[in-house]
Motif scaffolding. Sequence first.
Motif, short mmCIF file in Angstrom:
data_model
loop_
_atom_site.label_atom_id
_atom_site.label_comp_id
_atom_site.label_asym_id
_atom_site.label_seq_id
_atom_site.Cartn_x
_atom_site.Cartn_y
_atom_site.Cartn_z
N ARG A 1 12.81 -30.56 -0.39
CA ARG A 1 12.62 -31.93 -1.08
C ARG A 1 12.82 -32.15 -2.43
O ARG A 1 12.36 -31.40 -3.16
CB ARG A 1 10.89 -32.24 -0.80
CG ARG A 1 10.53 -32.26 0.52
CD ARG A 1 8.86 -32.61 0.54
NE ARG A 1 8.53 -31.07 0.04
CZ ARG A 1 7.33 -30.87 -0.17
NH1 ARG A 1 6.10 -31.81 -0.08
NH2 ARG A 1 6.81 -29.79 -0.48
N CYS B 1 9.85 -38.76 -2.59
CA CYS B 1 10.17 -39.62 -1.37
C CYS B 1 10.58 -38.91 -0.11
O CYS B 1 10.50 -39.38 0.90
CB CYS B 1 10.78 -41.03 -1.77
SG CYS B 1 12.33 -40.62 -2.30
N ASP C 1 9.37 -36.50 1.03
CA ASP C 1 8.07 -36.43 2.08
C ASP C 1 7.21 -37.55 2.15
O ASP C 1 6.44 -38.10 1.68
CB ASP C 1 7.35 -35.08 1.31
CG ASP C 1 5.87 -34.88 2.33
OD1 ASP C 1 5.67 -35.46 3.16
OD2 ASP C 1 5.25 -33.69 1.78
N GLU C 2 7.38 -38.30 3.58
CA GLU C 2 6.72 -39.46 3.99
C GLU C 2 5.22 -39.07 3.55
O GLU C 2 4.48 -40.23 3.17
CB GLU C 2 7.18 -40.02 5.10
CG GLU C 2 8.54 -40.25 5.30
CD GLU C 2 8.94 -40.75 6.36
OE1 GLU C 2 8.17 -40.97 7.46
OE2 GLU C 2 10.28 -40.79 6.84
N ASN C 3 4.66 -37.98 3.95
CA ASN C 3 3.26 -37.91 3.75
C ASN C 3 2.63 -37.84 2.32
O ASN C 3 1.49 -38.40 2.40
CB ASN C 3 2.86 -36.49 4.52
CG ASN C 3 3.03 -36.67 6.10
OD1 ASN C 3 3.10 -37.75 6.63
ND2 ASN C 3 3.56 -35.52 6.47
N SER C 4 3.33 -37.57 1.37
CA SER C 4 2.56 -37.68 0.24
C SER C 4 3.34 -38.34 -0.86
O SER C 4 3.19 -38.30 -1.98
CB SER C 4 2.96 -36.14 -0.43
OG SER C 4 4.29 -35.71 -0.62
N ASN C 5 4.41 -39.11 -0.24
CA ASN C 5 5.14 -40.13 -1.25
C ASN C 5 4.29 -41.25 -1.62
O ASN C 5 3.66 -41.91 -0.98
CB ASN C 5 6.25 -40.60 -0.40
CG ASN C 5 7.25 -41.56 -1.27
OD1 ASN C 5 7.04 -41.68 -2.29
ND2 ASN C 5 7.76 -42.60 -0.57
N THR C 6 4.15 -41.44 -3.15
CA THR C 6 3.41 -42.57 -3.53
C THR C 6 4.40 -43.31 -4.51
O THR C 6 3.97 -44.24 -5.42
CB THR C 6 2.24 -42.01 -4.56
OG1 THR C 6 2.97 -41.25 -5.36
CG2 THR C 6 1.46 -41.05 -3.78
N THR D 1 10.10 -46.85 -3.29
CA THR D 1 10.56 -46.40 -1.99
C THR D 1 11.25 -47.55 -1.13
O THR D 1 12.24 -47.44 -0.57
CB THR D 1 9.75 -45.54 -1.11
OG1 THR D 1 9.19 -44.62 -2.01
CG2 THR D 1 10.22 -45.32 0.04
N LYS E 1 17.14 -41.88 -2.78
CA LYS E 1 16.79 -41.17 -1.63
C LYS E 1 18.13 -40.84 -0.70
O LYS E 1 18.19 -39.66 -0.47
CB LYS E 1 15.69 -41.62 -0.90
CG LYS E 1 15.13 -40.50 0.32
CD LYS E 1 14.07 -41.08 0.97
CE LYS E 1 13.60 -40.43 2.25
NZ LYS E 1 12.60 -40.58 3.19
N GLN F 1 19.95 -37.26 -0.01
CA GLN F 1 19.95 -36.68 0.98
C GLN F 1 21.35 -36.40 1.31
O GLN F 1 21.71 -35.29 2.01
CB GLN F 1 19.31 -37.72 2.18
CG GLN F 1 17.96 -37.72 2.28
CD GLN F 1 17.38 -38.73 3.09
OE1 GLN F 1 18.00 -39.71 3.33
NE2 GLN F 1 16.30 -38.45 3.58
#
Length: 160
Positions: free
Chosen positions: A87, A91, A93-98, A102, A108, A112
């Motif tokens: 990572r 962004c 990590d969709e679970n912890s992205n704030t 986005t 991103k 990538q």
Amino acid sequence: MRLANYTDYTLRVLMYCAQHRERRVTIAELAQTHSLSKNHLMKIVNDLARHGLLETARGRGGGVRLLLEPAAIGIGAVVRWCESDFRMVECFDENSNTCRLTAACRLKNLFQRALASWLRELDTATLADLVGEGAAEPLGAPAIISLSRRPAATAVLAHG
């Protein structure tokens, strides 16, 4: 992007063992050559042995030896095996992205693509490429100038 020390040390162990295929290499020798902790190296050597890349022998005359041909060990696969987190930014990590950008952010995708390109480049090299003939001096030799987990072992083999 920065590689974890574990990855760096793993590559150093593999390169050194590839350059000294005619004999067993000791943990103490690796530690002294690379100025690394014996404890870190023991963990790495044990992991590499458990995954079928190194043979280990205890006692007098013991040490470690590369089990596979250097050309069969892909650098990209080793890096993927060692690294636990690719990572580059939050962004990923969709679970912890704030991140509030986005929805409209193109950064991103750029990162990538850059990461994929970097890994593709690593996939073009094997351990043999890193320790091949024609090197000015063997890896691990003293420098003249000094400047101030994981998939199975089969994933470490070079690609077809």
